[in-house]
Design a protein around this motif. Structure first.
Motif, PDB file in Angstrom:
ATOM      1  N   LYS A   1      14.887  -1.762   6.478  1.00 35.58           N
ATOM      2  CA  LYS A   1      14.231  -1.919   7.558  1.00 35.58           C
ATOM      3  C   LYS A   1      12.847  -2.863   7.591  1.00 35.58           C
ATOM      4  O   LYS A   1      12.635  -3.430   8.419  1.00 35.58           O
TER       5      LYS A   1
ATOM      6  N   LYS B   1       5.587   0.973   2.403  1.00 32.90           N
ATOM      7  CA  LYS B   1       7.386   1.539   3.128  1.00 32.90           C
ATOM      8  C   LYS B   1       8.632   1.513   2.459  1.00 32.90           C
ATOM      9  O   LYS B   1       8.389  -0.432   2.255  1.00 32.90           O
TER      10      LYS B   1
ATOM     11  N   GLY C   1      13.647   6.698   4.522  1.00 30.81           N
ATOM     12  CA  GLY C   1      14.207   7.247   5.686  1.00 30.81           C
ATOM     13  C   GLY C   1      14.308   8.934   5.560  1.00 30.81           C
ATOM     14  O   GLY C   1      13.187   8.685   4.158  1.00 30.81           O
TER      15      GLY C   1
ATOM     16  N   GLY D   1      10.776   9.794   5.754  1.00 30.14           N
ATOM     17  CA  GLY D   1       9.344  10.189   5.363  1.00 30.14           C
ATOM     18  C   GLY D   1       9.795   9.880   3.707  1.00 30.14           C
ATOM     19  O   GLY D   1       8.590   9.888   3.374  1.00 30.14           O
TER      20      GLY D   1
ATOM     21  N   GLU E   1       2.611  -1.950   5.651  1.00 32.44           N
ATOM     22  CA  GLU E   1       1.921  -1.850   6.954  1.00 32.44           C
ATOM     23  C   GLU E   1       0.705  -1.977   7.302  1.00 32.44           C
ATOM     24  O   GLU E   1      -0.006  -0.706   6.495  1.00 32.44           O
ATOM     25  N   LYS E   2       0.094  -2.121   8.401  1.00 32.11           N
ATOM     26  CA  LYS E   2      -1.143  -1.471   8.781  1.00 32.11           C
ATOM     27  C   LYS E   2      -1.092  -0.232   8.575  1.00 32.11           C
ATOM     28  O   LYS E   2      -0.139   0.729   9.494  1.00 32.11           O
TER      29      LYS E   2
ATOM     30  N   LEU F   1      -1.781   3.092  10.934  1.00 29.80           N
ATOM     31  CA  LEU F   1      -2.568   3.403  12.187  1.00 29.80           C
ATOM     32  C   LEU F   1      -3.000   4.450  12.062  1.00 29.80           C
ATOM     33  O   LEU F   1      -2.968   5.234  10.953  1.00 29.80           O
TER      34      LEU F   1
ATOM     35  N   HIS G   1       4.409   8.678  18.138  1.00 23.66           N
ATOM     36  CA  HIS G   1       5.659   8.396  17.914  1.00 23.66           C
ATOM     37  C   HIS G   1       5.810   8.694  19.305  1.00 23.66           C
ATOM     38  O   HIS G   1       6.188   9.678  19.472  1.00 23.66           O
TER      39      HIS G   1
ATOM     40  N   GLN H   1       4.484  16.502  13.686  1.00 21.38           N
ATOM     41  CA  GLN H   1       5.291  15.783  12.404  1.00 21.38           C
ATOM     42  C   GLN H   1       4.453  16.409  11.589  1.00 21.38           C
ATOM     43  O   GLN H   1       3.342  16.487  11.239  1.00 21.38           O
TER      44      GLN H   1
ATOM     45  N   HIS I   1       6.027  13.492   7.989  1.00 21.18           N
ATOM     46  CA  HIS I   1       6.442  12.439   8.269  1.00 21.18           C
ATOM     47  C   HIS I   1       8.326  12.974   9.322  1.00 21.18           C
ATOM     48  O   HIS I   1       9.213  12.754   9.373  1.00 21.18           O
TER      49      HIS I   1
ATOM     50  N   GLU J   1      12.576   3.227  17.682  1.00 22.41           N
ATOM     51  CA  GLU J   1      10.939   4.039  17.170  1.00 22.41           C
ATOM     52  C   GLU J   1       9.421   2.822  17.067  1.00 22.41           C
ATOM     53  O   GLU J   1       9.286   2.072  16.382  1.00 22.41           O
TER      54      GLU J   1
ATOM     55  N   GLU K   1      11.144   1.322  13.037  1.00 21.03           N
ATOM     56  CA  GLU K   1      12.582   0.595  12.959  1.00 21.03           C
ATOM     57  C   GLU K   1      13.502   1.048  13.579  1.00 21.03           C
ATOM     58  O   GLU K   1      13.175   1.925  14.800  1.00 21.03           O
TER      59      GLU K   1
HETATM   60  P1  ADP Z   1      11.750   7.047   7.614  1.00 20.62           P
HETATM   61  O1  ADP Z   1      12.862   6.496   8.682  1.00 20.62           O
HETATM   62  O2  ADP Z   1      11.266   7.552   6.587  1.00 20.62           O
HETATM   63  O3  ADP Z   1      11.808   8.571   9.301  1.00 20.62           O
HETATM   64  P2  ADP Z   1       9.463   5.618  10.017  1.00 20.62           P
HETATM   65  O4  ADP Z   1       9.466   3.970   9.784  1.00 20.62           O
HETATM   66  O5  ADP Z   1      10.330   6.255  11.374  1.00 20.62           O
HETATM   67  O6  ADP Z   1      10.550   6.504   8.762  1.00 20.62           O
HETATM   68  O7  ADP Z   1       8.258   6.836   9.736  1.00 20.62           O
HETATM   69  C1  ADP Z   1       8.433   8.153  10.401  1.00 20.62           C
HETATM   70  C2  ADP Z   1       6.288   8.548  10.388  1.00 20.62           C
HETATM   71  O8  ADP Z   1       5.823   8.198   9.382  1.00 20.62           O
HETATM   72  C3  ADP Z   1       6.441   8.181  11.496  1.00 20.62           C
HETATM   73  O9  ADP Z   1       7.098   8.147  13.064  1.00 20.62           O
HETATM   74  C4  ADP Z   1       4.485   8.218  11.700  1.00 20.62           C
HETATM   75  O10 ADP Z   1       4.587   9.245  11.770  1.00 20.62           O
HETATM   76  C5  ADP Z   1       4.530   7.779  10.338  1.00 20.62           C
HETATM   77  N1  ADP Z   1       4.672   6.222  10.250  1.00 20.62           N
HETATM   78  C6  ADP Z   1       5.228   5.331   9.894  1.00 20.62           C
HETATM   79  N2  ADP Z   1       5.058   4.014   9.594  1.00 20.62           N
HETATM   80  C7  ADP Z   1       3.707   4.179   9.694  1.00 20.62           C
HETATM   81  C8  ADP Z   1       2.444   3.786   9.716  1.00 20.62           C
HETATM   82  N3  ADP Z   1       2.485   2.076   9.866  1.00 20.62           N
HETATM   83  N4  ADP Z   1       1.336   4.284   9.838  1.00 20.62           N
HETATM   84  C9  ADP Z   1       0.882   5.173  10.119  1.00 20.62           C
HETATM   85  N5  ADP Z   1       2.113   5.897  10.370  1.00 20.62           N
HETATM   86  C10 ADP Z   1       3.329   5.694  10.091  1.00 20.62           C
END
Ligand code: ADP
Length: 449
Positions: A116, A158, A163, A165, A200-201, A203, A208, A232, A235, A275, A287
């Protein structure tokens, strides 16, 4: 075109792939663990091979056993579905070394997007907006506190190989940072064998939103609009819909064009999903998934394009089925992931399905591999099936979904059907007014803001 495809998966996605193969006139080989001998994908395939005992690592992830199954049956290509080996670049390479086609992207793109940190760097280079965060990995030699303070709390730790979550921890304040870093790294190490993490910040109220893409591997690529997967839990997506209630045609066209152009530039091959988090009119890349996704039917329902069939055609050297101008978004679709889980505690509820009645009628689709008398084994995911509904408008889609959920009968095990029956009647859901934290707040009984 391929003559015979081995489906390296199980459950509803194995059946989904089988259906596409049948329509294309391609012979199918199912593989299964000893726990899945009675599974529907085994019954419906032309041939089947048992590849090992129940644990996934000994069966569905067992590359030598899969190669042997290809050899015995004379399959010329492998479809990995989602999960299992679908995003394993080495698997794609090993297949190539054995003169077998992998139905998926080029190994280099799987590898690139599987990391990632690298994926984010690449996205940025390609002109895709990303979530503000650390420039790369944050290791022991880095001053994590200084990086986090520059981003601004809350921050999210992260996992680079993350993956599902896993390996994700929020640090609300500076006091939480060290613990979040070590917990995320440990979780990532044990789940993915890679402890690298980045920041990451975090949010607060984003949605999503993900863009479906299709590339021919030679620089041709199109987007097929978006899916909103903001509902969700931990996650993990629970409910997906398209189009997003938060986007208009202009916003869709703009982000879609940015993503399609990036895919043209890297000469992406096959289906993929880019995404984003979306907050206050801005998109932030998180990602890219280099495989068919669980929620792909939402896009199929609103575009009329069979993504799995096209994925197979393109892997065999076919062209894109339509040009960008020919992609028309028609109506609205919602998918509910119905799991064998207690609807309140979400504890898995494997076991025998005593009664099963799937709903039907206009605009109602069930992608499932279960049947009456089927025993859901405890070893794999707890998906009973996906209920996908289509309507001319979002309101019609919700009306139809309400009816379909009420009609569906699954007895003998606990399922999340009651949760969906409640959600489809919630004012915020009816208004399309929700974000990624909404469902957890709702489940915790808090007023979801
Ligand atoms: P994974 O590959 O584990 O599914 P993702 O990067 O796709 O991880 O993120 C999964 C979920 O986690 C996102 O859909 C969102 O709900 C939450 N998330 C990821 N990054 C952030 C962020 N920077 N701020 C807030 N929530 C986040």
């Amino acid at each position: 075109m391929f003559d015979k495809i081995l489906i390296a998966n199980r459950g509803e996605i194995a059946l989904r792939i089988l259906r596409a193969c049948k329509e294309l006139g391609i012979a199918t080989v199912a593989v299964h663990s000893t726990a899945d001998a009675d599974a529907m994908h085994v019954r419906l395939a032309d041939e089947s091979v048992c590849i090992g005992p129940p644990p996934s690592k000994d069966s569905y992830l067992n590359i030598p056993a899969l190669l042997a199954a290809c050899e015995i049956t004379g399959a010329d290509a492998v479809h990995p579905g989602y999960g299992f080996l679908s995003e394993n670049a080495r698997f794609a390479e090993i297949l190539a070394e054995h003169n077998l086609d992998f139905i998926g992207p080029k190994a280099e793109h799987i590898r690139l997007m599987g990391d990632k940190i690298e994926a984010k760097k690449t996205a940025k280079k390609l002109g895709i907006p990303v979530v503000p965060g650390s420039d790369g990995g944050v290791g022991p030699e880095d001053d994590a506190m200084a990086i986090a303070q520059a981003i601004g709390f809350p921050v999210l730790v992260k996992a680079a190989s993350g993956g599902g979550g896993r390996g994700m921890k929020v640090a609300q304040t500076a006091d939480d940072l060290m613990l979040a870093l070590s917990t995320a790294a440990n979780e990532a190490k044990s789940a993915f064998g890679d402890a690298s993490v980045y920041l990451e910040k975090y949010l607060q109220k984003p949605r999503h939103i993900e863009i479906q893409v299709l590339g021919d591997g030679h620089g041709g690529a199109i987007h097929l609009g978006e899916r909103d997967c903001s509902l969700q839990r931990r996650h993990q997506k629970v409910w997906e819909e398209g189009p997003s209630p938060a986007l208009d045609a202009a916003a869709r066209a703009k982000i879609g064009a940015t993503v399609a152009k990036a895919m043209q530039e890297i000469k992406y091959l096959g289906v993929g999903t880019v995404e984003f988090l979306y907050e206050e009119g801005e998109f932030y890349f998180i990602e890219m998934n280099t495989r068919i996704q669980v929620e792909h039917p939402v896009t199929e329902m609103i575009t009329g394009i069979d993504l799995v069939l096209e994925q197979i055609r393109i892997a065999a050297g076919g062209d894109l089925p339509v040009t960008q101008d020919e992609v028309v978004i028609n109506g609205h679709s919602i998918e509910c992931r119905i799991n064998a889980e207690n609807p309140v505690t979400f504890r898995p509820s494997p076991g025998k399905i005593l009664q099963y009645h799937p709903p039907g009628g206009l605009g109602v689709r069930i992608d499932s591999a279960v049947y009456q008398g089927y025993v859901i084994p405890p070893y794999y995911d707890s998906l009973v099936g996906k209920l996908i509904v289509h309507g001319k408008t979002r309101a019609e889609c919700l009306m139809r979904l309400r009816r379909a959920l009420d009609e569906m009968v699954v007895e003998g095990i606990e399922t999340t059907l009651p949760l969906f029956r409640a959600l489809v009647r919630e004012p915020a859901i009816i208004d399309g007014d929700y974000h990624i934290h909404w469902l957890e707040q709702y489940l915790a009984g808090q007023p979801a803001g």
